[in-house]
Design a protein around this motif. Structure first.
Motif, PDB file in Angstrom:
ATOM      1  N   GLY A  15      12.509  -5.506  15.787  1.00  0.00           N
ATOM      2  CA  GLY A  15      12.854  -4.537  16.822  1.00  0.00           C
ATOM      3  C   GLY A  15      13.286  -3.193  16.269  1.00  0.00           C
ATOM      4  O   GLY A  15      13.395  -2.219  17.015  1.00  0.00           O
ATOM      5  N   GLY A  16      13.525  -3.135  14.967  1.00  0.00           N
ATOM      6  CA  GLY A  16      13.964  -1.894  14.345  1.00  0.00           C
ATOM      7  C   GLY A  16      12.824  -0.947  14.044  1.00  0.00           C
ATOM      8  O   GLY A  16      11.659  -1.215  14.369  1.00  0.00           O
ATOM      9  N   SER A  17      13.176   0.172  13.408  1.00  0.00           N
ATOM     10  CA  SER A  17      12.210   1.223  13.115  1.00  0.00           C
ATOM     11  C   SER A  17      12.328   1.688  11.674  1.00  0.00           C
ATOM     12  O   SER A  17      13.413   1.613  11.077  1.00  0.00           O
ATOM     13  N   LEU A  18      11.219   2.157  11.149  1.00  0.00           N
ATOM     14  CA  LEU A  18      11.168   2.783   9.822  1.00  0.00           C
ATOM     15  C   LEU A  18      10.116   3.877   9.860  1.00  0.00           C
ATOM     16  O   LEU A  18       9.148   3.785  10.634  1.00  0.00           O
ATOM     17  N   THR A  19      10.297   4.878   9.010  1.00  0.00           N
ATOM     18  CA  THR A  19       9.260   5.895   8.824  1.00  0.00           C
ATOM     19  C   THR A  19       8.883   5.939   7.353  1.00  0.00           C
ATOM     20  O   THR A  19       9.739   6.142   6.489  1.00  0.00           O
ATOM     21  N   ASN A  75       2.927  18.713   2.955  1.00  0.00           N
ATOM     22  CA  ASN A  75       2.014  17.867   2.175  1.00  0.00           C
ATOM     23  C   ASN A  75       2.416  16.399   2.257  1.00  0.00           C
ATOM     24  O   ASN A  75       2.502  15.697   1.237  1.00  0.00           O
ATOM     25  N   THR A  76       2.665  15.962   3.486  1.00  0.00           N
ATOM     26  CA  THR A  76       3.151  14.602   3.707  1.00  0.00           C
ATOM     27  C   THR A  76       2.398  13.930   4.851  1.00  0.00           C
ATOM     28  O   THR A  76       2.173  14.551   5.895  1.00  0.00           O
ATOM     29  N   LEU A  77       2.031  12.692   4.629  1.00  0.00           N
ATOM     30  CA  LEU A  77       1.465  11.826   5.660  1.00  0.00           C
ATOM     31  C   LEU A  77       2.550  10.822   6.026  1.00  0.00           C
ATOM     32  O   LEU A  77       3.180  10.232   5.134  1.00  0.00           O
ATOM     33  N   TYR A  78       2.778  10.633   7.326  1.00  0.00           N
ATOM     34  CA  TYR A  78       3.835   9.736   7.780  1.00  0.00           C
ATOM     35  C   TYR A  78       3.258   8.520   8.499  1.00  0.00           C
ATOM     36  O   TYR A  78       2.163   8.565   9.057  1.00  0.00           O
ATOM     37  N   LEU A  79       4.056   7.457   8.525  1.00  0.00           N
ATOM     38  CA  LEU A  79       3.770   6.325   9.390  1.00  0.00           C
ATOM     39  C   LEU A  79       5.091   5.967  10.065  1.00  0.00           C
ATOM     40  O   LEU A  79       6.001   5.436   9.429  1.00  0.00           O
ATOM     41  N   HIS A  80       5.176   6.322  11.349  1.00  0.00           N
ATOM     42  CA  HIS A  80       6.365   5.989  12.122  1.00  0.00           C
ATOM     43  C   HIS A  80       6.155   4.604  12.724  1.00  0.00           C
ATOM     44  O   HIS A  80       5.188   4.377  13.452  1.00  0.00           O
ATOM     45  N   MET A  81       7.068   3.704  12.421  1.00  0.00           N
ATOM     46  CA  MET A  81       6.921   2.314  12.846  1.00  0.00           C
ATOM     47  C   MET A  81       8.090   1.923  13.744  1.00  0.00           C
ATOM     48  O   MET A  81       9.259   1.988  13.308  1.00  0.00           O
ATOM     49  N   ASN A  82       7.780   1.544  14.973  1.00  0.00           N
ATOM     50  CA  ASN A  82       8.789   1.124  15.936  1.00  0.00           C
ATOM     51  C   ASN A  82       8.564  -0.320  16.344  1.00  0.00           C
ATOM     52  O   ASN A  82       7.470  -0.862  16.170  1.00  0.00           O
ATOM     53  N   ASN A  83       9.605  -0.917  16.907  1.00  0.00           N
ATOM     54  CA  ASN A  83       9.523  -2.301  17.381  1.00  0.00           C
ATOM     55  C   ASN A  83       8.900  -3.205  16.315  1.00  0.00           C
ATOM     56  O   ASN A  83       7.964  -3.959  16.580  1.00  0.00           O
ATOM     57  N   LEU A  84       9.436  -3.116  15.131  1.00  0.00           N
ATOM     58  CA  LEU A  84       8.887  -3.878  14.011  1.00  0.00           C
ATOM     59  C   LEU A  84       9.036  -5.375  14.226  1.00  0.00           C
ATOM     60  O   LEU A  84      10.014  -5.845  14.839  1.00  0.00           O
ATOM     61  N   LYS A  85       8.042  -6.109  13.731  1.00  0.00           N
ATOM     62  CA  LYS A  85       8.003  -7.563  13.862  1.00  0.00           C
ATOM     63  C   LYS A  85       7.973  -8.190  12.471  1.00  0.00           C
ATOM     64  O   LYS A  85       7.521  -7.544  11.513  1.00  0.00           O
ATOM     65  N   PRO A  86       8.408  -9.440  12.334  1.00  0.00           N
ATOM     66  CA  PRO A  86       8.351 -10.095  11.025  1.00  0.00           C
ATOM     67  C   PRO A  86       6.949 -10.064  10.418  1.00  0.00           C
ATOM     68  O   PRO A  86       6.811  -9.964   9.188  1.00  0.00           O
ATOM     69  N   ASN A 108     -11.431   2.759  -5.015  1.00  0.00           N
ATOM     70  CA  ASN A 108     -10.643   1.528  -4.966  1.00  0.00           C
ATOM     71  C   ASN A 108      -9.367   1.647  -5.786  1.00  0.00           C
ATOM     72  O   ASN A 108      -8.896   0.655  -6.335  1.00  0.00           O
ATOM     73  N   SER A 109      -8.812   2.836  -5.860  1.00  0.00           N
ATOM     74  CA  SER A 109      -7.548   2.983  -6.585  1.00  0.00           C
ATOM     75  C   SER A 109      -6.405   2.947  -5.570  1.00  0.00           C
ATOM     76  O   SER A 109      -6.531   3.446  -4.454  1.00  0.00           O
ATOM     77  N   TRP A 110      -5.294   2.349  -6.002  1.00  0.00           N
ATOM     78  CA  TRP A 110      -4.147   2.185  -5.116  1.00  0.00           C
ATOM     79  C   TRP A 110      -2.889   2.649  -5.826  1.00  0.00           C
ATOM     80  O   TRP A 110      -2.730   2.467  -7.027  1.00  0.00           O
ATOM     81  N   GLY A 111      -1.980   3.231  -5.058  1.00  0.00           N
ATOM     82  CA  GLY A 111      -0.691   3.615  -5.598  1.00  0.00           C
ATOM     83  C   GLY A 111       0.233   2.413  -5.652  1.00  0.00           C
ATOM     84  O   GLY A 111      -0.173   1.299  -5.343  1.00  0.00           O
ATOM     85  N   PRO A 112       1.489   2.614  -6.013  1.00  0.00           N
ATOM     86  CA  PRO A 112       2.442   1.500  -6.104  1.00  0.00           C
ATOM     87  C   PRO A 112       2.839   0.935  -4.749  1.00  0.00           C
ATOM     88  O   PRO A 112       3.254  -0.220  -4.659  1.00  0.00           O
ATOM     89  N   GLY A 113       2.722   1.723  -3.681  1.00  0.00           N
ATOM     90  CA  GLY A 113       3.077   1.256  -2.348  1.00  0.00           C
ATOM     91  C   GLY A 113       4.583   1.287  -2.117  1.00  0.00           C
ATOM     92  O   GLY A 113       5.382   1.614  -3.003  1.00  0.00           O
ATOM     93  N   THR A 114       4.964   0.948  -0.895  1.00  0.00           N
ATOM     94  CA  THR A 114       6.373   0.845  -0.528  1.00  0.00           C
ATOM     95  C   THR A 114       6.546  -0.405   0.328  1.00  0.00           C
ATOM     96  O   THR A 114       5.760  -0.668   1.229  1.00  0.00           O
ATOM     97  N   GLN A 115       7.571  -1.199   0.011  1.00  0.00           N
ATOM     98  CA  GLN A 115       7.752  -2.502   0.634  1.00  0.00           C
ATOM     99  C   GLN A 115       8.506  -2.392   1.959  1.00  0.00           C
ATOM    100  O   GLN A 115       9.549  -1.732   2.042  1.00  0.00           O
ATOM    101  N   VAL A 116       7.969  -3.051   2.977  1.00  0.00           N
ATOM    102  CA  VAL A 116       8.633  -3.164   4.272  1.00  0.00           C
ATOM    103  C   VAL A 116       8.898  -4.648   4.523  1.00  0.00           C
ATOM    104  O   VAL A 116       7.975  -5.462   4.444  1.00  0.00           O
ATOM    105  N   THR A 117      10.140  -4.973   4.814  1.00  0.00           N
ATOM    106  CA  THR A 117      10.516  -6.352   5.103  1.00  0.00           C
ATOM    107  C   THR A 117      11.229  -6.389   6.448  1.00  0.00           C
ATOM    108  O   THR A 117      12.223  -5.682   6.644  1.00  0.00           O
ATOM    109  N   VAL A 118      10.708  -7.210   7.354  1.00  0.00           N
ATOM    110  CA  VAL A 118      11.277  -7.321   8.693  1.00  0.00           C
ATOM    111  C   VAL A 118      11.778  -8.745   8.894  1.00  0.00           C
ATOM    112  O   VAL A 118      11.002  -9.703   8.799  1.00  0.00           O
ATOM    113  N   SER A 119      13.052  -8.885   9.174  1.00  0.00           N
ATOM    114  CA  SER A 119      13.643 -10.201   9.367  1.00  0.00           C
ATOM    115  C   SER A 119      13.816 -10.487  10.851  1.00  0.00           C
ATOM    116  O   SER A 119      14.045  -9.589  11.655  1.00  0.00           O
ATOM    117  N   SER A 120      13.716 -11.774  11.180  1.00  0.00           N
ATOM    118  CA  SER A 120      13.812 -12.169  12.597  1.00  0.00           C
ATOM    119  C   SER A 120      15.264 -12.418  12.987  1.00  0.00           C
ATOM    120  O   SER A 120      16.152 -12.472  12.159  1.00  0.00           O
TER     121      SER A 120
END
Length: 120
Positions: A15-19, A75-86, A108-120
């Motif tokens: 139910g939380g949010s992250l950007t 110079n930023t791309l965002y992803l606004h995430m609401n009502n997050l689910k597990p 097919n190259s990928w960056g390190p990424g960023t971890q999102v963890t959603v708990s119930s």
């Protein structure tokens, strides 16, 4: 090749949010997207931002909850995430080269990424 840096991940309750943010010295003038990969699952496209007219596209699983946005001045791309689910728990990646109308990429190259963890 442009170097992208993802940030903004973290741990939240359902139910939380992250950007998430994806920064570069200069964002490329190309279709960009966010992908994610959950443990034991294939990487999947989540949201895309067209370089033509700023059209956006979303995976069905996130429609109505996630919003992709681009700020050329920062110079930023965002992803606004609401009502997050597990089931949103995953490593999130931004990419500079999605082929519009598909979730395929021209490289097919990928960056390190960023971890999102959603708990119930």
């Amino acid at each position: 090749q442009v170097k992208l840096t993802e940030s903004g991940g973290g741990s939240v309750q359902a139910g939380g949010s992250l950007t998430l943010s994806c920064t570069a010295s200069k964002l490329p003038d190309r279709h960009m997207a966010w992908f994610r990969q959950a443990p034991g699952k294939e990487r999947e496209g989540v949201a895309a931002f067209s370089s033509i007219g700023g059209i956006t596209s979303y995976a069905d699983s996130v429609k109505g909850r996630f919003t992709i946005a681009r700020d050329n001045a920062k110079n930023t791309l965002y992803l606004h995430m609401n009502n997050l689910k597990p089931e949103d728990t995953a490593m999130y990646y931004c990419v500079p080269d999605v082929i519009w109308g598909t979730w395929r990429r021209s490289s097919n190259s990928w960056g390190p990424g960023t971890q999102v963890t959603v708990s119930s």
